[in-house]
Design an enzyme around this catalytic site. Structure first.
Site, mmCIF file in Angstrom:
data_model
loop_
_atom_site.group_PDB
_atom_site.id
_atom_site.type_symbol
_atom_site.label_atom_id
_atom_site.label_comp_id
_atom_site.label_asym_id
_atom_site.label_seq_id
_atom_site.Cartn_x
_atom_site.Cartn_y
_atom_site.Cartn_z
ATOM 1 N N GLU A 54 -8.998 -5.716 -4.865
ATOM 2 C CA GLU A 54 -8.492 -4.649 -3.996
ATOM 3 C C GLU A 54 -9.591 -3.739 -3.455
ATOM 4 O O GLU A 54 -9.683 -3.488 -2.258
ATOM 5 C CB GLU A 54 -7.483 -3.776 -4.764
ATOM 6 C CG GLU A 54 -6.191 -4.447 -5.117
ATOM 7 C CD GLU A 54 -5.142 -4.385 -4.017
ATOM 8 O OE1 GLU A 54 -5.433 -3.895 -2.910
ATOM 9 O OE2 GLU A 54 -4.021 -4.839 -4.282
ATOM 10 N N SER A 108 0.849 -1.191 0.000
ATOM 11 C CA SER A 108 0.000 0.000 0.000
ATOM 12 C C SER A 108 0.888 1.245 0.000
ATOM 13 O O SER A 108 1.688 1.419 -0.920
ATOM 14 C CB SER A 108 -0.959 -0.056 1.186
ATOM 15 O OG SER A 108 -2.006 0.877 1.042
ATOM 16 N N HIS A 130 -7.907 -5.547 -0.501
ATOM 17 C CA HIS A 130 -6.675 -4.868 -0.116
ATOM 18 C C HIS A 130 -6.143 -5.430 1.206
ATOM 19 O O HIS A 130 -6.896 -5.582 2.167
ATOM 20 C CB HIS A 130 -6.962 -3.373 0.025
ATOM 21 C CG HIS A 130 -5.753 -2.513 0.165
ATOM 22 N ND1 HIS A 130 -4.830 -2.366 -0.831
ATOM 23 C CD2 HIS A 130 -5.321 -1.728 1.189
ATOM 24 C CE1 HIS A 130 -3.891 -1.532 -0.442
ATOM 25 N NE2 HIS A 130 -4.153 -1.135 0.785
#
Length: 528
Positions: free
Chosen positions: A340, A212, A442
């Site tokens: 995600e 990230s 995610h």
């Protein structure tokens, strides 16, 4: 200016979303040394099972008082061995799952080193991990690298760096406005160059890695002159130089944007926030701001979540630098998760997204003239629900195809290995049950590489096998720049198009080669 709001679940997922000889003294693990001498002094760690761990090693002076919003400075050397048996404080941040009570402790520039207990005749590869968290939260100590270290036979360093307003604040009086967090990362990498050999690591074989915001930081460092020679490989999980989002794509009402901002924009926000904090412009503004308690300053932390370019640290937008081929020539491993953007569905009403809402969301994102094209490319009949369809649209537009773009740019000049994590039943999905399945959202890959916050997650036998294979891929890449090896499918570098490996357990397709660009409609998004 008010800080940007964040949804609790999204924050939680983002968070999930680091040569002298060793001294012989202090050994408590038989003949395994627990005291290691660094260039600033000795540190005393712990030996547990097959690991040696050294926590809370300072790599820069505390950025407090006059050092707030200045480049990281050298630490003051110490004489007696320093305790390295427990983690340091997280850098200042609001309360969140990684720092449940938040933090106002600016004395936070520490890193953690984990090595195998067993000595090695050769220096081991070093993997430096930058935690994610949107540039406003996170802590290196929350990532336990035991499997990477023991199975992969590598040294892992996890890093704290300044976040939010403390790491990315801008002001006319600060030449390097908006880059202090990135400078911290470089200071940690320089520490690794000086000290890796003391822990059995090879300073000439360092892999910079992160997920990230950590992945975006890694890509930024690929384009930064200040990181030249500090790492030999790069590993980006769910974060790239090309990452950006359209209006209303991540959150309702959010404008189009990217992680990177010109320094002038960051400074403009800094002027507004300075006034809000009671420190109007002028020669004394920075003195006023530095005198404020961290507990007051941190309230504005979400106003500064974007590294600045047009600086000595980032001379240009990392996306533009990558397009032009101005990046360090090192092998790269890069990938995303298949679903995600499902982590952000809650911001749009998740299970309340019906067909009408889907049409409205698509229209809000791309406009009325393009909405029919998007809805034809992503017809509701193809998906389990309108919410899942919206998750696919935003996954492809915001995450997957941007990563594919960076992969293509990298692959023209360096060996590049692309992947997609695709286990729709990651143990993290059980931690965040909801009416809309998260799938491979995610951060769902993180338990396959790390224990998180000390938690060990329960895997099925097939998932345990996938985790072992992922650790083998990651650490082989850290060792040689090539993730391939025995007992796992062949992983070919990116050539024409962008093909890579889908990482899933048996029963969900297993590990197999896929066309990432085609699977996420990247040709379609490119045509728009």
């Amino acid at each position: 200016m008010k800080p940007r709001s964040r949804t609790g679940l999204v924050v939680a997922l983002l968070t999930m979303s680091a040569g002298l000889l060793s001294g012989p003294a202090g050994a408590t693990g038989g003949d395994v040394p627990t005291v290691v001498r660094t260039d600033a002094g000795a540190v005393r760690g712990t030996v547990t099972g097959e690991l040696r761990t050294f926590d809370a090693i300072p790599y820069a002076a505390p950025p407090v008082g006059a050092l707030r919003w200045r480049p990281p400075q050298p630490v003051t050397p110490w004489r007696a061995p320093q305790d390295a048996t427990g983690p340091a404080s997280a850098c200042p941040q609001d309360a969140n799952p990684e720092a449940p009570t938040g933090s106002t402790d600016e004395d936070c520039l520490y890193l953690n080193v984990t090595t195998p207990r067993k000595p090695s005749a050769r220096p081991r590869p070093v993997l430096v991990w930058l935690p994610g968290g949107g540039f406003f939260l996170g802590a290196g100590s929350n990532y336990g690298p035991g499997d990477l270290v023991t199975r992969g036979d590598v040294v892992v360093v996890t890093v704290n760096y300044r976040l939010g307003i403390f790491g990315f604040f801008g002001h006319d009086g600060l030449p390097d406005s908006g880059t202090f967090g990135l400078q911290d990362q470089q200071a940690a990498l320089r520490w690794v160059q000086r000290n890796a050999a003391s822990f059995g690591g090879d300073p000439g074989n360092v892999t910079l890695a992160g997920e990230s915001a950590g992945g975006m930081s890694t890509c930024a460092q690929l384009t930064s002159p200040g990181s030249t020679g500090l790492f030999a490989k790069a590993l980006m999980q769910s974060g790239s130089c090309a990452f950006d989002w359209p209006a209303n794509g991540q959150y309702p009402g959010q404008g189009a944007g990217a992680p990177w901002l010109p320094q002038s924009a960051v400074r403009q926000v800094g002027g507004e926030v300075s006034a809000d904090l009671g420190c109007p412009g002028g020669a004394k503004a920075l003195d006023c701001l530095r005198a404020l308690p961290a507990s007051e300053v941190v309230k504005q932390t979400l106003s500064f979540v974007s590294p600045a370019y047009g600086t000595s640290v980032l001379p240009e937008n990392p996306a533009a630098a990558m397009r032009a081929g101005r990046f360090h020539r090192v092998p790269v491993l890069s990938g995303n998760n298949h679903d995600e953007a499902r982590s952000w569905l809650i911001a749009f009403g998740d299970d309340r997204i019906d067909a009408a809402a889907y049409h409205r969301l698509v229209t809000d994102m791309v406009g009325g003239s393009l909405a029919p094209k998007v809805e034809a490319e992503y017809p509701l009949a193809r998906y389990e629900s309108p919410a899942i369809a919206w998750g696919a649209v935003t996954t492809d537009r915001i995450w997957s195809c941007n990563q594919v773009t960076t992969d293509r740019q990298l692959a023209r000049r360096v060996p590049t290995y692309a992947y997609e994590f695709a286990d729709r039943d990651s143990p993290l999905t059980r931690a965040f049950p909801g009416k809309v399945p998260l799938g491979a959202a995610h951060a769902m890959e993180l338990p396959y590489l790390f224990s998180l916050g000390g938690a060990e997650f329960q895997f099925t036998p097939d998932q345990r096998r996938l985790a072992a294979q992922m650790v083998d891929y990651w650490t082989a890449f850290a060792r040689t720049g090539d993730p391939n090896g025995p007992d796992r499918p062949q992983w070919s570098p990116v050539r024409d198009g962008v093909s890579g490996l889908s990482l899933a357990p048996a029963g969900q397709g297993d590990i197999r080669r896929v066309d990432l660009a085609a699977g996420h409609h990247c040709g379609f998004w490119g045509s728009l």
